[in-house]
Design an enzyme around this catalytic site. Structure first.
Site, PDB file in Angstrom:
ATOM      1  N   THR A  20       1.533   3.157  -0.437  1.00 48.42           N
ATOM      2  CA  THR A  20       1.374   4.613  -0.853  1.00 48.42           C
ATOM      3  C   THR A  20       1.841   4.785  -2.254  1.00 48.42           C
ATOM      4  O   THR A  20       0.984   5.516  -2.984  1.00 48.42           O
ATOM      5  CB  THR A  20       1.938   5.492  -0.003  1.00 48.42           C
ATOM      6  OG1 THR A  20       1.574   5.498   1.469  1.00 48.42           O
ATOM      7  CG2 THR A  20       2.035   7.034  -0.388  1.00 48.42           C
ATOM      8  N   SER A  61       0.402  -1.519   3.576  1.00 48.51           N
ATOM      9  CA  SER A  61       1.177  -2.618   4.483  1.00 48.51           C
ATOM     10  C   SER A  61       0.670  -2.692   5.941  1.00 48.51           C
ATOM     11  O   SER A  61       1.196  -3.745   6.601  1.00 48.51           O
ATOM     12  CB  SER A  61       2.659  -2.368   4.044  1.00 48.51           C
ATOM     13  OG  SER A  61       3.015  -1.248   4.775  1.00 48.51           O
TER      14      SER A  61
END
Ligand code: ASP
Length: 368
Positions: A20, A61
Site C-alpha cells: 500500500t 503482498s
C-alpha cells in the site's frame, strides 16, 4: 537510546517491494506501482542518514510467493556483505509482512538491523501514514544494533518473531498479541524496552533456492499448507494437503491446540509419511498447551505434531518452510528436521498461571 552522532552519515539501503505504501488508484481499486525512489521522495530523511534504493519487486503482498521472499532474503545478505552499509529498510505490503520479516529473522546473522515497514493508507494521499513510517524505519535502521529483524509501524518497534498484522485498517496495524512490543520511535528518539529472544540463525538456503522468482529450473519449493479446524471439522482438507504433496502442514486448531480423534489420526498418518505437522491455534493470543485428550493437543503431540508456542499460523508455516529448506541436501533424517523445527518454534520460556491441568501442574511453560 538516542541516535548516535559520531560525525559519520549512516548509510541505509531501502529495498522496495510494493504494498500500500507504493499503491495508487488503478481505476477500480488500488495496486502497487510507485517506484522505490518515488516512495522515498514522500518522506523526509533523518539527520545524518544517506539512502540508496533497490527496486526489487512491486507487488501487493498477498501476491508474494516463497520465491519472492527467498530472493529478498538473498538481496538482504548481498546488501549486508558491503561493510559500509549501516542498515536496511524494506518497504513491504502489510498483508504478509509478518511472514517475510520472520523468514529474514530466522536467517539474520548480522548486528546491523533490517527494518520492515509499510502503510495502511496509499501512496500520495495527504493523510497517508507511509511517509511517517518510512522516516521512523530509517531512524531505527540508523540507530539500533543486535535486535535482529524489526517491524516499525505507527511509532512502535516490534520484533519479527510473534508480530502479526493485528488490525486490518487502523494505523497501528501490527502487534504481538502474546508479548509486549520492543520499543518506540518518535521525537528523534528510539527507545528499546526489551531484547528479542531469537534462536541461533540458520544458514542461507542453497543458491538455487534464492534465485529471482522464475529464474531457476530447480525443483519446486516445498509445499507447506495451512488447515483450520472448526466445529464440524473433519480431516478432509488435511488429507488433501498431504495428497497434494505438502511436505509440511500447519493445523490451526481450536483453543490451546485441540481438534478431534479423526484429525489426530490423520496427523499420525501424515507424520508417518514424513510430513512435518505443527499445531497452532485460532485464538489470537497465548500459548498452546497439552491439556486435553479426545483429539486435543495431548493426542496431536502423541501423533507426532509439534506445538508452536505463541507463533501463529503464517509464521509457523515459515518455520516449517525454513526447516525443510535447511534440511535439503542432508541425510533426509526426519528426527533431525523435527529437532531443528522445535528449535525454530521455541522462544524464551516464561511461566504463566496454570489452567488446572490434571491438578499437578502449577505453571504452564510457555514459549514466546
Ligand atoms: N494489500 C496490501 C499489501 O499487503 C496491504 C498493505 O500494504 O497495507 O500489499
Amino acid at each position: 537510546m538516542k541516535r548516535t552522532h559520531d560525525g559519520e552519515a549512516r548509510r541505509i539501503v531501502v529495498i522496495s517491494t510494493g504494498g500500500t505504501i507504493a499503491s495508487r488508484w488503478q481505476g477500480t481499486g488500488y495496486a502497487a506501482d510507485a517506484s522505490g525512489s518515488d516512495v522515498l521522495a514522500t518522506a523526509p530523511l533523518p539527520e545524518d542518514v544517506t539512502v540508496e534504493v533497490v527496486d526489487l519487486f512491486n507487488v501487493n503482498s498477498s501476491r508474494l510467493t516463497a520465491a519472492h521472499q527467498l530472493a529478498l532474503l538473498r538481496t538482504v545478505h548481498e546488501t549486508l556483505a558491503d561493510p559500509g552499509v549501516d542498515g536496511i529498510v524494506i518497504t513491504h505490503g502489510t498483508d504478509t509482512l509478518e511472514e517475510t520479516a520472520f523468514l529474514l529473522d530466522l536467517h539474520h546473522t548480522d548486528a546491523r538491523p533490517v527494518v520492515l515497514t509499510g502503510a495502511q493508507r496509499p501512496f500520495g494521499t495527504g493523510d497517508g501514514d507511509g511517509p511517517g513510517n518510512l522516516y521512523d524505519a530509517l531512524q531505527v535502521a540508523s540507530t539500533v544494533r543486535d535486535l535482529g529483524v524489526l517491524v516499525v509501524f505507527d511509532g512502535r518497534v516490534h520484533a519479527a518473531r510473534g508480530t502479526v498484522k493485528y488490525r486490518t485498517l487502523a494505523a497501528d496495524a501490527f502487534a504481538d498479541p502474546s508479548a509486549e512490543r520492543l520499543g518506540r520511535v518518535g521525537f528523534s528518539r528510539v527507545d528499546v524496552e526489551r531484547q528479542p529472544e531469537r534462536p541461533a540463525p540458520l544458514p542461507l538456503p542453497a543458491a538455487a533456492r534464492t534465485a529471482a522468482p522464475g529464474a531457476t529450473d530447480a525443483a519446486p519449493l516445498p509445499r507447506v499448507d495451512i488447515v483450520t479446524h472448526h466445529s464440524d471439522g473433519d480431516p478432509v482438507l488435511l488429507n488433501a494437503a498431504v495428497a497434494a504433496g505438502a511436505r509440511g502442514v500447519v493445523l490451526v486448531a481450536t483453543g490451546a491446540g485441540n481438534a478431534t480423534p479423526e484429525v489426530a489420526a490423520a496427523v499420525a498418518d501424515a507424520v508417518a509419511r514424513g510430513v512435518l505437522v505443527v499445531v497452532t491455534t485460532r485464538v489470537p493470543s497465548g500459548p498452546l498447551a497439552e491439556i486435553y485428550t479426545g483429539g486435543g493437543a495431548v493426542d496431536l503431540v502423541a501423533a507426532g505434531a509439534l506445538l508452536t508456542g505463541t507463533l501463529r499460523a503464517a509464521q509457523a508455516r515459515i518455520a516449517v518452510l525454513a526447516t525443510l529448506l535447511a534440511e535439503e541436501g542432508g541425510a533426509g533424517d526426519p528426527a533431525r528436521a523435527t529437532t531443528l523445527l522445535r528449535r525454530l518454534l521455541d522462544g524464551p520460556v516464561r511461566a504463566e498461571p496454570a489452567l488446572a491441568a490434571g491438578g499437578s501442574r502449577s505453571a504452564v511453560a510457555t514459549r514466546a
